[in-house]
Design an enzyme around this catalytic site. Sequence first.
Site, mmCIF file in Angstrom:
data_model
loop_
_atom_site.group_PDB
_atom_site.id
_atom_site.type_symbol
_atom_site.label_atom_id
_atom_site.label_comp_id
_atom_site.label_asym_id
_atom_site.label_seq_id
_atom_site.Cartn_x
_atom_site.Cartn_y
_atom_site.Cartn_z
ATOM 1 N N GLU A 16 12.403 -7.201 -4.076
ATOM 2 C CA GLU A 16 11.741 -8.504 -4.175
ATOM 3 C C GLU A 16 10.254 -8.368 -4.500
ATOM 4 O OE1 GLU A 16 15.187 -9.096 -1.224
ATOM 5 O OE2 GLU A 16 13.742 -7.516 -1.732
ATOM 6 N N LYS A 18 8.703 -6.004 -6.288
ATOM 7 C CA LYS A 18 8.546 -5.687 -7.718
ATOM 8 C C LYS A 18 8.629 -6.962 -8.547
ATOM 9 C CE LYS A 18 11.018 -3.500 -11.555
ATOM 10 N NZ LYS A 18 9.923 -2.736 -12.166
ATOM 11 N N LYS A 116 -0.425 12.028 -7.042
ATOM 12 C CA LYS A 116 0.702 12.126 -6.126
ATOM 13 C C LYS A 116 0.251 12.142 -4.669
ATOM 14 C CE LYS A 116 4.209 12.539 -8.934
ATOM 15 N NZ LYS A 116 5.517 11.936 -8.827
ATOM 16 N N ILE A 445 4.715 10.714 -26.049
ATOM 17 C CA ILE A 445 5.336 11.549 -25.014
ATOM 18 C C ILE A 445 6.811 11.186 -24.810
ATOM 19 C CG2 ILE A 445 5.062 12.334 -22.598
ATOM 20 C CD1 ILE A 445 2.930 13.331 -24.516
ATOM 21 N N CYS A 530 9.605 1.163 -9.301
ATOM 22 C CA CYS A 530 10.572 1.738 -8.373
ATOM 23 C C CYS A 530 11.486 2.682 -9.145
ATOM 24 C CB CYS A 530 11.413 0.642 -7.724
ATOM 25 S SG CYS A 530 10.431 -0.544 -6.787
ATOM 26 N N ASP A 613 10.035 17.820 -20.249
ATOM 27 C CA ASP A 613 9.089 17.182 -19.327
ATOM 28 C C ASP A 613 9.099 17.883 -17.979
ATOM 29 O OD1 ASP A 613 8.179 15.202 -21.033
ATOM 30 O OD2 ASP A 613 9.796 13.827 -20.529
ATOM 31 N N GLU A 679 -1.605 14.818 -18.857
ATOM 32 C CA GLU A 679 -2.302 13.565 -18.566
ATOM 33 C C GLU A 679 -3.775 13.889 -18.332
ATOM 34 O OE1 GLU A 679 -1.605 9.789 -15.642
ATOM 35 O OE2 GLU A 679 -1.278 11.773 -14.820
ATOM 36 N N HIS A 708 -0.735 3.871 -17.857
ATOM 37 C CA HIS A 708 -0.394 3.142 -16.632
ATOM 38 C C HIS A 708 -1.117 1.805 -16.551
ATOM 39 C CE1 HIS A 708 0.350 7.447 -15.627
ATOM 40 N NE2 HIS A 708 1.487 6.913 -15.254
ATOM 41 N N CYS A 740 1.243 9.675 -21.245
ATOM 42 C CA CYS A 740 2.598 9.705 -20.705
ATOM 43 C C CYS A 740 3.501 8.863 -21.602
ATOM 44 C CB CYS A 740 2.557 9.139 -19.278
ATOM 45 S SG CYS A 740 3.427 10.156 -18.080
#
Length: 774
Positions: A16, A18, A116, A445, A530, A613, A679, A708, A740
């Site tokens: 929900e 997202k 990360k 990419i 997600c 990758d 990146e 992004h 990316c």
Amino acid sequence: MKTNNLGYPRIGSNRELKKASELYWAGKISADELLDAGKEIRLKNWYLQSEAGVDLIPSNDFSFYDQVLDLTLAVGAIPQRYHELAKSNSSLDLYFAMARGSQKNGQDVVAMEMTKWFDTNYHYIVPEFTKNQKFELFSEKILNEFKEANAVGIKTKPVLIGPVSYLLLGKEKEEGFNRIDLIDALLPVYFEILEKLQIENAEYIQLDEPFLALNLTDKERNVFTKVYNEINVRFPKLKIVLANYFDCFGENLETALALPVDTFHLDLVRCQLQLDDILESGKLASNVNLSLGVVDGRNIWKNDFKKSLELIKKAADALGENRILLAPSCSLIHSPCDLDLETNDQTLTPEIKQWLAFAKQKINEVVLLKQFASGEVNPKNSADYERNVIANENRKTSKLIHNNEVKARTAGITAADDKRKSAFASRRKSQIKALNLPLFPTTTIGSFPQTTEVRSWRAKFKKGELTTEQYNDLIEKETEAAIRFQEETGIDVLVHGEFERNDMVEYFGEQLDGFTFTKNGWVQSYGSRCVKPPVIYGDVSRPNPMTVKWSKYAQSLTSKWVKGMLTGPVTILQWSFVRNDQPRSETCTQIALAVRDEVVDLEKAGIKIIQIDEPAIREGLPLRKEEWAKYLDWAVKAFRISASGVNDDTQIHPHMCYSEFNDIIQNIADMDADVITIECSRSQMELLDAFANFKYPNEIGPGVYDIHSPRVPSSKEMVRLLEKASAVIPVDQLWVNPDCGLKTRHWNETKKALIEMVAAAQEMRKAVENPVTE
């Protein structure tokens, strides 16, 4: 004995969050509607945990984008470039601009860097610090969510990242200082937050300090001591739960045990031995409790009640039941929401399903373990215990798991299997002759935007509403359109666009034996993104070619080279839920052999450039440096096994992202790639310094724009980045590409950005051919 939870998934059991976030970004719902969607998720999570019997229920574990960014806003560490935007926008829009960048109302600001979260597949927004950084309480989200839970009768334990880990998670944006020295400026804001929570009668506060699992300097350890002593002096009545997870305390144990807190949380899944270390140390104060993280918060396998109860008994016998809390090993944001939503036996067979537990089930496991450990046995939970024992025994002996042919092939690997036929210098000559590419060759990419229409075709195909022929026809047309766009734009090495792929790992997992899938096993990767990781339950092999058909078709449409696109073995491993009954290295080698077979088949089909990758190689590093060498040895070897079955004139391109390379640059070189794409744009090419200092001999494609963010950069910006790159890397080694894949972007912004990127490459070629003389 109490039950404790560190955090619960915030995406909603049907994603929900997202859906609401993306509608808000598209201007289709109001801020109030987005805020209401968030509140509904929070309330459902609190009620679920309360009804399950969790004693310490977390609040402030919800986030609209990222918990580190939430704290950055809370403590007012807003970078200068957003200050103007902050004057004319709501704090919600400011928050999203920091995460995603913004090009509105004549303002143009880039997003903050993303990387990360430790060795997980979650990403956080990196705090930016300056020498004279000011902190002030800017957002009261932490307090507001505590009060929100109180209003519905649920007493929660507010969770926030501890002050030391918060600073260490960040990055200095100028030279001449160490971010840990900002602690005196930061602490007053923490005190203000704790004061407000205390006034509202908060009893427990969880402070996450996962840096206690890493190698720290003496100075950093001393800061931990100073901070927690000050918190204790100011707030002696607050019960501080100090949470460490993802590894042992290691050499930080003595420092940690001396901190004046109410409870230490231990991750006993990643580091079971630390319980013995603590109990035998004699240094745990008699008034301090232990939260035992016995249920795996990061993987989906059912807990082994027998083993967990042995650990719990050991701790309870030593300390007494009243000093023990039972918990998942870490926040459950790394687990899917609810196994009960997996109702399709064709997607997830009942035999495999009985081995699994998602967040909701893990909460129940924690509560059941408390009941068993406390002697609260009844017919219902006795049946639960019996089911758990049977499921775990079944998994050990299931014929689904073991494939003797795979085991024999893995055992038979020789030294020649992980080496190319010739050294790079020799291969490069063959490749230059075979490929005939210009200076600053341009490429992307791999993936192109997956429109709602493309996603709907795949959904209809899976439901049987489109025949194979109809589906293939649609994908062929989309692929051809992508090839024609790239040709018209002037890109040198093309990609087929990956329109047939749902996810860069799931797509391969669906075609490999030893993998299975969930229908609703979503976890948050970053923001609204997600992912639904595959489940590796058994030995891995490739029954048939996986990508050859579409790569071959795309190559037939053009006289330019089309890259084959594969996901590497380490990334498939890292981005899956991995079996825990054999070493990860063994599973990785099995995957590497499957990828190797695909690489060889692509070459046979006429594909001369193959991208593998591996964005996850660095994130797989153990948190403690003394364990790196062992991991890097098998990870790099797995990559080489996957890439080494081809001839010299076939060019192998690993792609890596979210990476700092300085400390593993030798290992990157050991991968023996022909062209590495990385990146780079958010870090303004800083990452290239590692390659330059090392004199990296192979070719490099540093990302020249951030995919992004929806922001479209100009060719001038990209030229500036390429000039920075060419100052440290020889121009005949440089490629030009985005950071990316472009799957999550819209076509409009993608086309504009790639046109600018090609223009930047052309300008760089001209500059090299016609150098300006002083």
